[in-house]
Design a protein around this motif. Structure first.
Motif, PDB file in Angstrom:
ATOM      1  N   VAL A   1       0.841  -1.199   0.000  1.00 29.67           N
ATOM      2  CA  VAL A   1       0.000   0.000   0.000  1.00 29.67           C
ATOM      3  C   VAL A   1       0.879   1.252   0.000  1.00 29.67           C
ATOM      4  O   VAL A   1       0.614   2.213  -0.736  1.00 29.67           O
ATOM      5  CB  VAL A   1      -0.946   0.006   1.227  1.00 29.67           C
ATOM      6  CG1 VAL A   1      -1.640   1.359   1.360  1.00 29.67           C
ATOM      7  CG2 VAL A   1      -1.975  -1.106   1.100  1.00 29.67           C
ATOM      8  N   LYS A   2       1.932   1.253   0.801  1.00 34.44           N
ATOM      9  CA  LYS A   2       2.837   2.404   0.842  1.00 34.44           C
ATOM     10  C   LYS A   2       3.512   2.620  -0.510  1.00 34.44           C
ATOM     11  O   LYS A   2       3.670   3.757  -0.968  1.00 34.44           O
ATOM     12  CB  LYS A   2       3.900   2.200   1.927  1.00 34.44           C
ATOM     13  CG  LYS A   2       3.373   2.332   3.347  1.00 34.44           C
ATOM     14  CD  LYS A   2       4.496   2.161   4.365  1.00 34.44           C
ATOM     15  CE  LYS A   2       3.980   2.351   5.788  1.00 34.44           C
ATOM     16  NZ  LYS A   2       5.037   2.179   6.808  1.00 34.44           N
ATOM     17  N   ALA A   3       3.894   1.521  -1.164  1.00 33.61           N
ATOM     18  CA  ALA A   3       4.551   1.628  -2.470  1.00 33.61           C
ATOM     19  C   ALA A   3       3.587   2.173  -3.519  1.00 33.61           C
ATOM     20  O   ALA A   3       3.972   2.997  -4.362  1.00 33.61           O
ATOM     21  CB  ALA A   3       5.085   0.258  -2.889  1.00 33.61           C
ATOM     22  N   ILE A   4       2.331   1.717  -3.471  1.00 31.36           N
ATOM     23  CA  ILE A   4       1.329   2.210  -4.421  1.00 31.36           C
ATOM     24  C   ILE A   4       1.102   3.699  -4.208  1.00 31.36           C
ATOM     25  O   ILE A   4       1.070   4.493  -5.161  1.00 31.36           O
ATOM     26  CB  ILE A   4       0.005   1.435  -4.257  1.00 31.36           C
ATOM     27  CG1 ILE A   4       0.186  -0.013  -4.719  1.00 31.36           C
ATOM     28  CG2 ILE A   4      -1.109   2.108  -5.056  1.00 31.36           C
ATOM     29  CD1 ILE A   4      -1.002  -0.908  -4.394  1.00 31.36           C
ATOM     30  N   ALA A   5       0.946   4.108  -2.954  1.00 29.55           N
ATOM     31  CA  ALA A   5       0.712   5.523  -2.647  1.00 29.55           C
ATOM     32  C   ALA A   5       1.884   6.383  -3.098  1.00 29.55           C
ATOM     33  O   ALA A   5       1.703   7.487  -3.640  1.00 29.55           O
ATOM     34  CB  ALA A   5       0.468   5.688  -1.152  1.00 29.55           C
ATOM     35  N   LYS A   6       3.091   5.875  -2.885  1.00 27.24           N
ATOM     36  CA  LYS A   6       4.283   6.642  -3.237  1.00 27.24           C
ATOM     37  C   LYS A   6       4.393   6.848  -4.743  1.00 27.24           C
ATOM     38  O   LYS A   6       5.049   7.797  -5.209  1.00 27.24           O
ATOM     39  CB  LYS A   6       5.524   5.913  -2.713  1.00 27.24           C
ATOM     40  CG  LYS A   6       6.797   6.749  -2.750  1.00 27.24           C
ATOM     41  CD  LYS A   6       7.958   6.005  -2.094  1.00 27.24           C
ATOM     42  CE  LYS A   6       9.231   6.846  -2.102  1.00 27.24           C
ATOM     43  NZ  LYS A   6      10.355   6.129  -1.460  1.00 27.24           N
ATOM     44  N   GLY A   7       3.756   5.989  -5.514  1.00 28.78           N
ATOM     45  CA  GLY A   7       3.810   6.107  -6.970  1.00 28.78           C
ATOM     46  C   GLY A   7       2.925   7.211  -7.520  1.00 28.78           C
ATOM     47  O   GLY A   7       2.959   7.490  -8.719  1.00 28.78           O
ATOM     48  N   PHE A   8       2.116   7.854  -6.664  1.00 23.11           N
ATOM     49  CA  PHE A   8       1.257   8.958  -7.083  1.00 23.11           C
ATOM     50  C   PHE A   8       1.763  10.266  -6.475  1.00 23.11           C
ATOM     51  O   PHE A   8       2.261  10.290  -5.355  1.00 23.11           O
ATOM     52  CB  PHE A   8      -0.188   8.725  -6.624  1.00 23.11           C
ATOM     53  CG  PHE A   8      -0.929   7.677  -7.408  1.00 23.11           C
ATOM     54  CD1 PHE A   8      -1.793   8.033  -8.428  1.00 23.11           C
ATOM     55  CD2 PHE A   8      -0.758   6.325  -7.113  1.00 23.11           C
ATOM     56  CE1 PHE A   8      -2.491   7.072  -9.133  1.00 23.11           C
ATOM     57  CE2 PHE A   8      -1.448   5.350  -7.817  1.00 23.11           C
ATOM     58  CZ  PHE A   8      -2.313   5.727  -8.829  1.00 23.11           C
ATOM     59  N   GLN A   9       1.621  11.335  -7.220  1.00 30.74           N
ATOM     60  CA  GLN A   9       1.942  12.671  -6.727  1.00 30.74           C
ATOM     61  C   GLN A   9       0.651  13.346  -6.267  1.00 30.74           C
ATOM     62  O   GLN A   9      -0.318  13.416  -7.016  1.00 30.74           O
ATOM     63  CB  GLN A   9       2.611  13.513  -7.822  1.00 30.74           C
ATOM     64  CG  GLN A   9       4.007  13.035  -8.214  1.00 30.74           C
ATOM     65  CD  GLN A   9       5.025  13.272  -7.096  1.00 30.74           C
ATOM     66  OE1 GLN A   9       5.117  14.372  -6.535  1.00 30.74           O
ATOM     67  NE2 GLN A   9       5.790  12.226  -6.760  1.00 30.74           N
ATOM     68  N   VAL A  10       0.648  13.824  -5.024  1.00 31.82           N
ATOM     69  CA  VAL A  10      -0.543  14.464  -4.469  1.00 31.82           C
ATOM     70  C   VAL A  10      -0.210  15.882  -4.031  1.00 31.82           C
ATOM     71  O   VAL A  10       0.957  16.196  -3.736  1.00 31.82           O
ATOM     72  CB  VAL A  10      -1.087  13.661  -3.261  1.00 31.82           C
ATOM     73  CG1 VAL A  10      -1.447  12.242  -3.683  1.00 31.82           C
ATOM     74  CG2 VAL A  10      -0.075  13.629  -2.127  1.00 31.82           C
ATOM     75  N   PRO A  11      -1.215  16.772  -3.983  1.00 33.52           N
ATOM     76  CA  PRO A  11      -0.955  18.155  -3.541  1.00 33.52           C
ATOM     77  C   PRO A  11      -0.499  18.190  -2.086  1.00 33.52           C
ATOM     78  O   PRO A  11      -1.004  17.447  -1.240  1.00 33.52           O
ATOM     79  CB  PRO A  11      -2.320  18.837  -3.708  1.00 33.52           C
ATOM     80  CG  PRO A  11      -3.063  17.983  -4.673  1.00 33.52           C
ATOM     81  CD  PRO A  11      -2.612  16.583  -4.428  1.00 33.52           C
ATOM     82  N   GLY A  12       0.470  19.035  -1.791  1.00 36.65           N
ATOM     83  CA  GLY A  12       0.976  19.161  -0.431  1.00 36.65           C
ATOM     84  C   GLY A  12       1.426  20.584  -0.147  1.00 36.65           C
ATOM     85  O   GLY A  12       1.243  21.488  -0.970  1.00 36.65           O
ATOM     86  N   ILE A  13       1.983  20.783   1.029  1.00 41.45           N
ATOM     87  CA  ILE A  13       2.478  22.096   1.450  1.00 41.45           C
ATOM     88  C   ILE A  13       3.937  21.952   1.872  1.00 41.45           C
ATOM     89  O   ILE A  13       4.287  21.068   2.658  1.00 41.45           O
ATOM     90  CB  ILE A  13       1.662  22.662   2.630  1.00 41.45           C
ATOM     91  CG1 ILE A  13       0.192  22.821   2.242  1.00 41.45           C
ATOM     92  CG2 ILE A  13       2.240  23.989   3.091  1.00 41.45           C
ATOM     93  CD1 ILE A  13      -0.065  23.852   1.173  1.00 41.45           C
ATOM     94  N   ASP A  14       4.784  22.782   1.311  1.00 40.13           N
ATOM     95  CA  ASP A  14       6.193  22.781   1.696  1.00 40.13           C
ATOM     96  C   ASP A  14       6.312  23.280   3.136  1.00 40.13           C
ATOM     97  O   ASP A  14       5.939  24.425   3.427  1.00 40.13           O
ATOM     98  CB  ASP A  14       6.985  23.704   0.756  1.00 40.13           C
ATOM     99  CG  ASP A  14       8.490  23.556   0.946  1.00 40.13           C
ATOM    100  OD1 ASP A  14       8.923  23.413   2.113  1.00 40.13           O
ATOM    101  OD2 ASP A  14       9.224  23.586  -0.053  1.00 40.13           O
ATOM    102  N   PRO A  15       6.817  22.441   4.058  1.00 42.22           N
ATOM    103  CA  PRO A  15       6.892  22.862   5.469  1.00 42.22           C
ATOM    104  C   PRO A  15       7.860  24.013   5.711  1.00 42.22           C
ATOM    105  O   PRO A  15       7.766  24.706   6.725  1.00 42.22           O
ATOM    106  CB  PRO A  15       7.369  21.589   6.182  1.00 42.22           C
ATOM    107  CG  PRO A  15       8.090  20.811   5.128  1.00 42.22           C
ATOM    108  CD  PRO A  15       7.364  21.096   3.858  1.00 42.22           C
ATOM    109  N   ASN A  16       8.767  24.243   4.787  1.00 42.71           N
ATOM    110  CA  ASN A  16       9.763  25.313   4.967  1.00 42.71           C
ATOM    111  C   ASN A  16       9.260  26.662   4.469  1.00 42.71           C
ATOM    112  O   ASN A  16       9.513  27.703   5.084  1.00 42.71           O
ATOM    113  CB  ASN A  16      11.061  24.949   4.248  1.00 42.71           C
ATOM    114  CG  ASN A  16      11.686  23.682   4.817  1.00 42.71           C
ATOM    115  OD1 ASN A  16      11.735  23.492   6.032  1.00 42.71           O
ATOM    116  ND2 ASN A  16      12.154  22.810   3.937  1.00 42.71           N
TER     117      ASN A  16
END
Length: 281
Positions: free
Chosen positions: A99-114
């Motif tokens: 499941v982690k590998a499948i999720a990692k294969g997709f790019q999702v919107p996020g926020i740069d913490p810096n």
């Protein structure tokens, strides 16, 4: 006086409703709707059986994994699954690492913490499947001015569900000569594709499954167009109702309890009231 006015108003509306109904019925009889190409050539979905069908049906996990593979490699380029999280795939038989590998294969919107700016990052199991297009304008631009529907609930939102999806995927064909002869103006417009299982016979989506072997199954199943269409349809039945098996498993004991309670209630009724009926007689 008020009562009389109320009666007259009610009578007026009743007569108006009766007149409208009668006029509509008369019009339907004397002026039948014109025959259209959609009415004449639209087909009902093909008959197809899924493992989840029926009161005792259960999902075929291997088929669901194959269907997910078809979605991932073919359908996800245009269609989203916004109501399905990556972690939900564990119900298909994938372990935590998969499941982690499948999720990692997709790019999702996020926020740069810096910087706090929006960016794209690899998916996490808690994320939901991302949209393939940034917005509706981009979706229309890439799909002949049509917005591809989200597939999360598609088999619940369309009549006949899984069979409809399966029929649509395998129903692309050239327009029959009989249709063009009978309805010359019904020629499929440029950029659209003829499919008799779609409501108006023409849709913007091009045939997504074009050849056998388009997806290479890891379990050795032969990936014909028919098999891929059936597998992805089964997967979309699961996305629309992932608790289907649980609902069926719960339903039978509940029905048994209700039947038992009904019989017990009837016997109690007979026992309690029998003596009183005798005394009354």
């Amino acid at each position: 006086m008020i009562r009389i006015i109320s009666i007259l108003v009610g009578l007026f509306f009743t007569l108006g409703l009766a007149w409208s109904f009668g006029n509509g019925a008369y019009t339907a009889i004397t002026e039948p709707a014109p025959v259209t190409a959609e009415h004449e050539f639209h087909l009902v979905p093909k008959e197809v059986h899924f493992a989840s069908d029926g009161p005792f049906g259960k999902f075929d996990r291997q088929q669901l994994q194959r269907g997910f593979q078809v979605y991932k490699e073919v359908c996800s380029a245009c269609h989203s699954l916004r109501l399905v999280a990556f972690r939900d795939l564990a119900a298909l038989g994938y372990n935590e690492a998969e499941v982690k590998a499948i999720a990692k294969g997709f790019q999702v919107p996020g926020i740069d913490p810096n910087t706090g700016e929006a960016n794209m990052r690899p998916g996490l199991p808690t994320d939901y499947f991302p949209k393939p297009f940034a917005n509706d304008v981009a979706a229309r631009a890439a799909n002949n001015n049509a917005i591809p529907p989200d597939l999360s609930l598609i088999t619940k939102a369309r009549h006949d569900g899984g069979p409809y999806v399966y029929s649509l995927l395998t129903g692309f064909q050239a327009q029959p000569a009989e249709l063009l002869k009978e309805f010359p103006d019904a020629k499929t417009p440029n950029g659209l594709h003829y499919n008799p299982y779609f409501a108006n016979l023409n849709l913007a989506m091009a045939p997504p499954l074009t050849a056998d072997g388009q997806v290479q199954y890891g379990d050795g199943t032969k990936s014909t167009v028919d098999q891929m269409a059936k597998d992805v349809s089964a997967f979309l039945i699961w996305t629309a109702e992932p608790k289907l098996e649980k609902r069926k498993q719960t339903g039978w004991p509940v029905l048994g309890f209700l039947l038992f309670a009904t019989v017990l209630g009837y016997m109690s009724y007979r026992s309690i009231w029998a003596e009183k009926k005798k005394k009354k007689a």
